[in-house]
Design an enzyme around this catalytic site. Structure first.
Site, PDB file in Angstrom:
ATOM      1  N   GLY A 266       0.807  -1.218   0.000  1.00  0.00           N
ATOM      2  CA  GLY A 266       0.000   0.000   0.000  1.00  0.00           C
ATOM      3  C   GLY A 266       0.834   1.258   0.000  1.00  0.00           C
ATOM      4  O   GLY A 266       0.659   2.145  -0.827  1.00  0.00           O
ATOM      5  N   ASN A 270       8.860   5.635   4.971  1.00  0.00           N
ATOM      6  CA  ASN A 270      10.226   6.173   4.990  1.00  0.00           C
ATOM      7  C   ASN A 270      10.272   7.551   5.649  1.00  0.00           C
ATOM      8  O   ASN A 270       9.455   8.410   5.356  1.00  0.00           O
ATOM      9  CB  ASN A 270      10.746   6.307   3.557  1.00  0.00           C
ATOM     10  CG  ASN A 270      10.440   5.092   2.723  1.00  0.00           C
ATOM     11  OD1 ASN A 270      10.823   3.996   3.076  1.00  0.00           O
ATOM     12  ND2 ASN A 270       9.713   5.284   1.640  1.00  0.00           N
ATOM     13  N   GLU A 303       0.676   5.818   7.497  1.00  0.00           N
ATOM     14  CA  GLU A 303       2.104   6.085   7.267  1.00  0.00           C
ATOM     15  C   GLU A 303       2.573   7.272   8.108  1.00  0.00           C
ATOM     16  O   GLU A 303       3.685   7.269   8.633  1.00  0.00           O
ATOM     17  CB  GLU A 303       2.389   6.329   5.783  1.00  0.00           C
ATOM     18  CG  GLU A 303       1.901   5.230   4.840  1.00  0.00           C
ATOM     19  CD  GLU A 303       2.281   3.822   5.244  1.00  0.00           C
ATOM     20  OE1 GLU A 303       3.332   3.626   5.883  1.00  0.00           O
ATOM     21  OE2 GLU A 303       1.502   2.892   4.920  1.00  0.00           O
TER      22      GLU A 303
HETATM   23  N1  TRP Z   1       5.585  -0.659   6.409  1.00  0.00           N
HETATM   24  C1  TRP Z   1       4.607  -0.657   5.347  1.00  0.00           C
HETATM   25  C2  TRP Z   1       3.305  -0.320   6.010  1.00  0.00           C
HETATM   26  O1  TRP Z   1       2.635  -1.105   6.557  1.00  0.00           O
HETATM   27  C3  TRP Z   1       4.514  -1.988   4.668  1.00  0.00           C
HETATM   28  C4  TRP Z   1       5.272  -2.133   3.405  1.00  0.00           C
HETATM   29  C5  TRP Z   1       5.289  -1.290   2.356  1.00  0.00           C
HETATM   30  C6  TRP Z   1       6.032  -3.243   2.992  1.00  0.00           C
HETATM   31  N2  TRP Z   1       6.029  -1.826   1.347  1.00  0.00           N
HETATM   32  C7  TRP Z   1       6.492  -2.998   1.710  1.00  0.00           C
HETATM   33  C8  TRP Z   1       6.388  -4.428   3.601  1.00  0.00           C
HETATM   34  C9  TRP Z   1       7.271  -3.922   1.009  1.00  0.00           C
HETATM   35  C10 TRP Z   1       7.166  -5.345   2.911  1.00  0.00           C
HETATM   36  C11 TRP Z   1       7.612  -5.093   1.645  1.00  0.00           C
HETATM   37  O2  TRP Z   1       2.932   0.788   6.100  1.00  0.00           O
HETATM   38 ZN    ZN Z   2       2.482   0.021   8.537  1.00  0.00          ZN
END
Ligand code: TRP
Ligand code: ZN
Length: 863
Positions: A266, A270, A303
């Site tokens: 989704g 970062n 996010e």
């Molecule tokens: N940290 C992201 C979220 O949940 C999840 C995520 C985005 C992710 N891209 C990814 C996890 C690629 C594994 C691989 O907001």
């Molecule tokens: Zn998350």
């Protein structure tokens, strides 16, 4: 590609701190499609708490051009390189390790690391993608400060972005330019990001309570920039909400969001540079449905909330993934509940949990919220880690109460700011602030499976006493908070306080209620206070009373669902025995009463009037009768549509007339209700219904109504079906996100020729196996949202799934691994399906060079 040389299992119990720490990183990118050079300087120091041993760095698919230690080139023999690791034996306490590597973004179809999306350079590093960019200690407990220099051709890549603050930019010879970004916050490398391309942006500004001005920008391709405003509004709402609700404010000067077309998930949190699947940024009433608008709001918030729950306080290791994901999902759920209708939001969240997380927890991939082991961490971004993890946080919030919970989160954020911590650290804050022992509660994090709570009750009229015995099937027993109400004959609350929180901590436990004047009707697990299955045999009459009288909105809805479920599963059983079960007049009358209800929030009414999905019904059967479920549900829909034709028409008309641009909960609820009534009317197959549907398709001023009408036409045999699809395509062929909807409605139509049509659509010019959104819209929709066609008795759906899994595995193992999950629950289906599914899995496993991602799921699925 994550080809498996040796599929290595990682265990939580083996955790060791890193041998080296990295305080500072200087990265320099010379961007080029086929050959990007990454120069890195790592300022390393031996970890005083570490286990000692050599310096080991992770790297995958890197063409290493140069390595230097404290300025001196390393020669072969001074280091080893194998299995994705660079190890150097002789390393001083503190040192500077320089590396220069070459990577090929254009060849990166896995969309992990640095890749190209519609001519845009972008990165995805969570969980272990940074090692595809440069040599690094790729684990979340190594936190460093980054300075990043990006150099690229100016014409094609005018915008150069990374985390933190822009500190320098300039022109270079040969039509190139550069920018330097500095991120003052130490972060794990999974939060690193870079974007370069020709992007437009919108800008806003937010002032935090402490007086910081944050510059907010959302970047997208120029043609989509007009669709970014809703995302910006949502971001500002999320910032205000986090300030108010958690006392957390944004710590950045610049907060950037970029929408990209090719993205595995989704969105990604970062630090200061969120990268989003365009689907969760872009929205306009003509092209996006109300559900899309709400999803954008929710994901933008999710996010943003990670900036504290994930970034400022991060995870020690990937076993702790739910520390950031469960908590952040809980936060975004509560945000959406506050922005929209709380009651409806809870119903939607529980429906997702019960339909899909319960299924996961009952299948071969069942795992605890904190897994004990994994092969490929990408396979653990699951409904269990996210949604069940959020329920565990919700239960702790309930046990503590709002004030204590807030104190506990304050303590957590303050105590662990800048650290990489564990779920134990989180629960310890909850325990410390409340003075409660949460030792037993923590078993929730370690046990897989959905608990069942059995209920037995006895009323003693003379003693005016009510005895309630609750038993759970978990061993050792879990600490289960259950909110209870007792209803009198007129629906009045018999408990003085209305609801009471019961804490079930033993295998079997009795709760006694005194001074209960009349035999009560029990309303248990109000608001779905615990993620459990309640085993309680209500009569239809009792369910009817709960539906009408319970003060708890969730349980009112749940009673309605239970009644429909009971009726539908009864019809399935009758049909299996060769009989046609009766549809009671009382059931239809209950619906009629609801259709006439003008007081209830329309969105809530729509939820109440919806039948449980085929997937949810399948979940309730030991051995799934796919066709029986579909036929029973369709028969009931048709019956409702014809028996209640008049009232449905009246409600349909009553819900019309709101402007498509009106996104108030009221207007969205009316559209939802309107679409639902249209669905029942279409099921009646009357010419009037078809005329309404065609009119709605042609005249709607918003995508919510247009798409609902198109989906009904696409699922029908109406002569206008193909013309409608054709017309929609002509109008939207230039719009990828809308074309996804077009692919999706065709893939979900339960018609005999659907599989053929899906195969044909794979050759459509707008389709590509390389774009995850397109794959999900067409292939995943067919495999996961069209049970009748996917489970066709000749096995054609299963073979199709296997073919696509294998085709995708060579391109993008993460997407292939998501798709293969459609096959892993083969044991739930009767022969011949079970054997046919199993055979496809065996064929996949036999494929040479299978990715570790798919290999792990298939072998667990077969095992
Ligand atoms: N940290 C992201 C979220 O949940 C999840 C995520 C985005 C992710 N891209 C990814 C996890 C690629 C594994 C691989 O907001
Ligand atoms: Zn998350």
């Amino acid at each position: 590609m994550s080809q498996i040389a040796s599929p290595k299992t990682h265990y939580l119990k083996d955790y060791q701190p890193p041998a080296y720490l990295i305080d500072r990183v200087e990265l320099s990118f010379r961007l080029d499609e086929q050959s990007t050079q990454v120069h890195s300087v790592l300022h390393l120091r031996r970890n005083p708490q570490g286990p000692g041993g050599p310096l080991r760095l992770d790297g995958e698919g890197l063409n290493t051009l140069e390595l230097r230690l404290d300025g001196r080139p390393l020669v072969p023999g001074e280091y080893g390189m194998e299995d994705g690791q660079l190890s150097i034996e002789q390393v001083p306490q503190r040192c500077r390790l320089e590396s220069r590597v070459e990577i090929n973004p254009a060849a990166n179809t896995a969309l992990e690391g640095l890749y190209l999306s519609s001519g845009l350079f972008c990165t995805q590093c969570e969980a272990e993608g940074f090692r595809r960019i440069s040599w690094f200690i790729d684990r979340p407990d190594v936190m460093a400060c980054y300075r990043v220099r990006i150099e690229a051709e100016r014409q094609r890549y005018p915008v150069l972005l990374s985390n933190g603050n822009p500190i320098e930019q300039g022109e270079l010879a040969g039509g190139r330019h550069y920018a330097v970004w500095d991120d003052p916050f130490p972060k794990p490398c999974y939060l690193f990001a870079l974007v370069a391309g020709d992007l437009s942006h919108i800008e806003a500004s937010h002032q935090t309570p402490s007086g910081r001005r944050v510059r907010l920008r959302i970047y997208s391709e120029a043609e989509n920039i007009a669709r970014c405003q809703h995302a910006m509004d949502s971001l500002i709402k999320a910032m205000l909400w986090d300030e108010r609700t958690y006392g957390r404010e944004c710590d950045l000067d610049v907060y950037n969001i970029v929408a990209v077309n090719d993205f595995n998930m989704g969105a990604m949190e970062n630090k200061g540079l969120n990268i989003f699947n365009a689907k969760f940024v872009l929205a306009s009433p003509e092209s996006a449905t109300d559900a899309d608008f709400q999803a954008v709001e929710g994901v933008i918030a999710h996010e943003y909330f990670h900036n504290w729950s994930g970034n400022r306080v991060t995870c020690r290791d990937w076993f702790q993934l739910s520390l950031k994901e469960g908590f952040t999902v809980f936060r975004d759920q509560e945000f959406s509940a506050d922005m929209n209708s709380r009651g409806v939001k809870r119903i939607e969240d529980v429906r997702l949990l019960r339909t899909h997380q319960f299924a996961e927890d009952a299948g071969p991939m069942a795992h605890p919220v904190r897994p004990e082991s994994y092969v490929e961490i990408n396979n653990f971004y699951t409904l269990t880690v996210y949604e069940k993890g959020a329920e565990l946080v919700r239960m702790q919030a309930l046990l503590l109460g709002p004030e204590r919970f807030r104190q506990a989160t304050d303590l957590y954020f303050q105590r662990h700011d800048g650290q990489a911590v564990t779920i134990d650290d989180f629960v310890a804050c909850m325990a410390e602030v409340s003075g409660r022992d949460l030792g037993q509660f923590k078993r929730w994090y370690a046990q897989a499976g959905t608990p069942e709570v059995r209920v037995e009750a006895a009323y003693e009229p003379q003693a005016r006493r009510y005895r309630l015995r609750l038993s759970q099937d978990r061993q050792p027993p879990l600490h289960i908070p259950l909110v209870l109400g007792l209803l009198g004959p007129e629906g009045e609350e018999l408990l003085a306080e209305g609801s009471r929180l019961l804490e079930l901590t033993e295998a079997s436990q009795e709760f006694v209620f005194e001074q209960i004047a009349r035999p009560p009707l029990i309303s248990l697990n109000r608001g779905f206070s615990a993620p459990v299955k309640i085993r309680l045999d209500y009569s239809d009459e009792q369910l009817g009373r709960l539906m009408a009288q319970d003060s708890d909105g969730f349980n009112r809805w749940d009673a309605a669902q239970t009644l429909s479920q009971r009726l539908l599963l009864g019809l399935v059983a009758e049909a299996a025995a060769g009989r046609q079960g009766a549809i009671p007049a009382a059931f239809i009358q209950g619906l009629a009463d609801n259709l006439a209800d003008q007081a209830t929030d329309p969105a809530l009414l729509a939820e109440t009037l919806s039948l449980p999905s085929e997937g949810y019904l399948a979940e309730q059967m030991e051995c799934v009768d796919v066709d029986g479920i579909h036929q029973a549900r369709e028969r009931l829909r048709q019956h409702i549509g014809s028996q209640l034709h008049g009232p449905l028409l009246a409600l349909y008309e009553r819900c019309g007339g709101s402007a498509g641009a009106d996104l108030s909960p009221q207007a969205m609820g009316r559209r939802q209700l309107r679409n639902l009534t249209l669905g029942y009317l279409m099921a009646s197959q009357t010419p009037e219904a078809l005329a309404l549907c065609l009119r709605q398709f042609e005249q709607a001023d918003n995508m919510t109504e247009r798409l609902a009408a198109l989906a009904l036409l696409a699922a029908s045999d109406a002569p206008q079906r193909s013309e409608a699809l054709e017309q929609f395509q002509r109008h939207w062929q230039g719009d990828a996100l809308v074309m996804d909807k077009w692919f999706g409605v065709q893939a979900s139509a339960s018609r005999p020729e659907t599989l053929q049509q899906v195969r044909r659509l794979m050759r459509h010019p707008a389709f590509s196996l390389r774009n995850p959104n397109r794959v999900r819209a067409l292939i995943s929709t067919f495999c996961n949202a069209n049970p009748v066609c996917f489970h066709a008795a000749d096995g054609s759906g299963y073979a199709f799934c296997r073919e696509q899994v294998l085709a995708l595995d060579g391109l993008n193992p993460q997407v292939a691994a998501r798709l293969v999950r459609a096959l892993v629950r083969w044991r739930r289906y009767p022969e011949p399906r079970r054997g046919l599914m199993q055979r496809q899995l065996q064929q996949i496993l036999a494929q040479p060079g299978l990715s570790g991602d798919v290999h792990e799921l298939v072998s667990k699925g077969l095992g």
